[in-house]
Design a protein around this motif. Structure first.
Motif, short mmCIF file in Angstrom:
data_model
loop_
_atom_site.label_atom_id
_atom_site.label_comp_id
_atom_site.label_asym_id
_atom_site.label_seq_id
_atom_site.Cartn_x
_atom_site.Cartn_y
_atom_site.Cartn_z
N GLY A 2 0.69 -1.19 0.03
CA GLY A 2 0.05 -0.02 -0.03
C GLY A 2 0.82 1.12 0.08
O GLY A 2 2.02 1.30 0.28
N VAL A 3 0.27 2.33 -0.33
CA VAL A 3 0.73 3.59 -0.47
C VAL A 3 -0.18 4.65 0.18
O VAL A 3 -1.14 4.82 -0.46
N ASP A 4 0.09 5.42 1.31
CA ASP A 4 -0.88 6.37 1.61
C ASP A 4 -0.18 7.23 2.65
O ASP A 4 0.58 6.71 3.52
N ARG A 5 -0.10 8.58 2.29
CA ARG A 5 0.42 9.59 3.22
C ARG A 5 -0.82 10.14 4.36
O ARG A 5 -0.31 11.00 4.87
N ASN A 6 -2.07 9.53 4.00
CA ASN A 6 -3.45 10.05 4.86
C ASN A 6 -3.51 11.40 4.66
O ASN A 6 -3.81 12.15 5.90
N ILE A 7 -3.36 11.90 3.63
CA ILE A 7 -3.67 13.38 3.49
C ILE A 7 -5.09 13.71 3.68
O ILE A 7 -5.48 14.84 4.05
N ARG A 8 -5.98 12.72 3.58
CA ARG A 8 -7.39 12.99 3.72
C ARG A 8 -7.79 13.36 5.22
O ARG A 8 -8.61 14.26 5.21
N SER A 9 -7.01 13.01 6.17
CA SER A 9 -7.32 13.43 7.30
C SER A 9 -6.93 14.89 7.59
O SER A 9 -7.43 15.76 8.35
N GLU A 10 -5.90 15.23 7.03
CA GLU A 10 -5.61 16.73 6.60
C GLU A 10 -6.50 17.78 6.22
O GLU A 10 -6.93 18.74 6.38
N LEU A 11 -6.83 17.40 5.07
CA LEU A 11 -7.87 17.93 4.24
C LEU A 11 -9.32 18.08 4.91
O LEU A 11 -9.83 19.16 4.68
N PHE A 12 -9.74 17.21 5.31
CA PHE A 12 -11.14 17.10 5.72
C PHE A 12 -11.38 16.84 7.39
O PHE A 12 -12.44 16.83 7.90
N GLY A 13 -10.08 16.78 7.91
CA GLY A 13 -10.19 16.59 9.42
C GLY A 13 -10.96 15.74 9.91
O GLY A 13 -11.49 15.32 11.21
N VAL A 14 -10.83 14.45 9.27
CA VAL A 14 -11.39 13.09 9.61
C VAL A 14 -10.42 12.34 10.40
O VAL A 14 -9.09 12.42 10.36
N ILE B 59 4.27 7.44 1.73
CA ILE B 59 4.79 8.26 1.02
C ILE B 59 3.74 9.04 0.32
O ILE B 59 2.47 8.61 -0.08
N ASP B 60 4.04 10.15 -0.61
CA ASP B 60 3.29 11.16 -1.17
C ASP B 60 3.25 10.80 -2.63
O ASP B 60 4.48 10.54 -3.29
N ILE B 61 2.18 10.52 -3.48
CA ILE B 61 2.18 9.99 -4.99
C ILE B 61 2.90 11.23 -5.50
O ILE B 61 3.06 11.09 -7.06
N ASP C 104 10.26 9.33 -4.63
CA ASP C 104 9.77 8.32 -3.79
C ASP C 104 8.97 7.12 -4.48
O ASP C 104 8.85 5.94 -4.09
N VAL C 105 8.06 7.45 -5.42
CA VAL C 105 7.16 6.51 -6.07
C VAL C 105 8.25 5.72 -6.96
O VAL C 105 7.92 4.40 -6.96
N GLU C 106 9.19 6.21 -7.54
CA GLU C 106 9.96 5.06 -8.20
C GLU C 106 10.63 4.31 -7.44
O GLU C 106 10.98 3.15 -7.82
N SER C 107 11.01 4.93 -6.09
CA SER C 107 11.72 3.75 -5.30
C SER C 107 10.78 2.55 -4.98
O SER C 107 11.42 1.50 -4.59
N VAL C 108 9.42 2.88 -4.72
CA VAL C 108 8.54 1.51 -4.38
C VAL C 108 8.49 0.69 -5.59
O VAL C 108 8.63 -0.42 -5.47
N PHE C 109 8.56 1.34 -6.82
CA PHE C 109 8.49 0.56 -8.06
C PHE C 109 9.79 -0.32 -8.48
O PHE C 109 9.95 -1.32 -8.80
N LYS C 110 11.02 0.42 -7.92
CA LYS C 110 12.30 -0.25 -7.98
C LYS C 110 12.37 -1.45 -7.18
O LYS C 110 12.95 -2.66 -7.30
#
Length: 315
Positions: free
Chosen positions: A29-41, A56-58, A63-69
């Motif tokens: 999985g990849v997720d920086r959990n930005i939704r909690s920052e945007l919407f306060g959930v 990581i942030d898409i 960072d994205v390429e490091s995951v694919f590598k």
């Protein structure tokens, strides 16, 4: 089989994580959990999701390429997004950066490191703007000469890139243009997540804001049914395909109708407050999914509208 799921702590992403775990796949999985920052959930406190998720942030290409590598993926499900057309009015550059540029970074990493993988994109029916012109929305609706909101524009840009990587580069890509997606993992807020937010306000005795007269109609699809549609596509992928995917007429409900259903399920009356109708808010939003059904006739819904309401009220 190994799968990358972006937005792995969100509604669709977390549903996909558990779906493919049950299939015996290796899930990253990849997720920086930005939704909690945007919407306060609230943030997820799911230990399994935490363990399989790389924070990581898409938007960060390195960072994205490091995951694919470090991983050879057979499938990518891209569910990470800024999901609110209302929020996009406030910060359109951030909205574009997440939804459009982030998608392009993932597509290019896929093309570079695993070009034979299947790339599933969670697009949006907001690509059509306010221009349905028919009772049921199908894929023939024009995206031109209509108001979209900045969110609709950023998702349309991403949608076109996903199609183009299929048509131009010959990759197995697909855009699922979803309607209102929901389910027990949906963290509803006043910015996003209509049906989950109705249920949340009902459970917590919070004020539910009705924008306009409450007669706008949306169809609703459970996140399991959506991810199951992904599964059927993955078994027999196509190149640069586009599908509308929503709940259809049987799972459609007006805002006022949804409030009534939640009130009935909870046995109490929700507090509501009428507000000015949002710009570019469609009055009718019900999907024709016959194209997907024709290509994948064995797929079907598991959750009815009543099932969805009951689950949301128990969350």
């Amino acid at each position: 089989m190994k799968i990358l799921i972006t937005g792995s702590k969100g509604l669709v992403g977390s549903e996909a994580v558990y779906f493919f775990k049950e299939k015996g796949w290796e899930v990253v999985g990849v997720d920086r959990n930005i939704r909690s920052e945007l919407f306060g959930v609230e943030r997820s406190n799911d230990e399994f999701l935490d363990n399989i998720t790389i924070p990581i942030d898409i938007r960060d290409q390195v960072d994205v390429e490091s995951v694919f590598k470090n991983h050879k993926f057979d499938v990518i499900i891209h569910a990470a997004a800024q999901p609110s057309h209302h929020w996009s009015e406030k910060e359109p550059l951030t909205d574009f950066d997440i939804n459009a540029r982030g998608t392009l970074i993932l597509l290019e990493a896929t093309r570079k490191y695993c070009p034979d993988a299947t790339f599933v994109f969670c697009s949006s029916d907001k690509v059509y703007g306010m221009n349905p012109g028919k009772e049921l929305w199908d894929e023939s609706i024009s995206v031109d000469q209509t108001m979209h909101t900045p969110f609709g524009c950023s998702k349309m840009a991403a949608d076109l890139y996903v199609q183009e990587y299929g048509k131009y580069f010959g990759m197995n890509t697909v855009c699922f243009r979803g309607g209102c997606i929901t389910g027990k993992r949906h963290k509803g807020s006043n910015w996003h997540g209509f049906l989950a937010n109705v249920a949340r306000c009902g459970r917590e005795d919070d004020m539910f804001p009705i924008y306009g007269d409450g007669n706008t109609v949306r169809d609703n699809i459970h996140s399991y049914d959506l991810v199951n549609a992904f599964w059927y596509f993955i078994q027999n992928p196509k190149k640069g395909e586009v599908y509308n995917i929503g709940g259809g007429s049987d799972r459609s409900v007006s805002v006022l109708g949804a409030i009534d259903l939640v009130n009935k399920e909870l046995g109490k009356k929700m507090k509501v407050e009428y507000k000015e109708e949002h710009r570019a808010d469609r009055r009718w939003d019900v999907h024709d999914i016959s194209k997907f059904r024709k290509d994948y006739p064995d797929w079907n819904y598991k959750y009815s509208l009543n099932d969805i309401i009951k689950e949301l009220c128990e969350s």
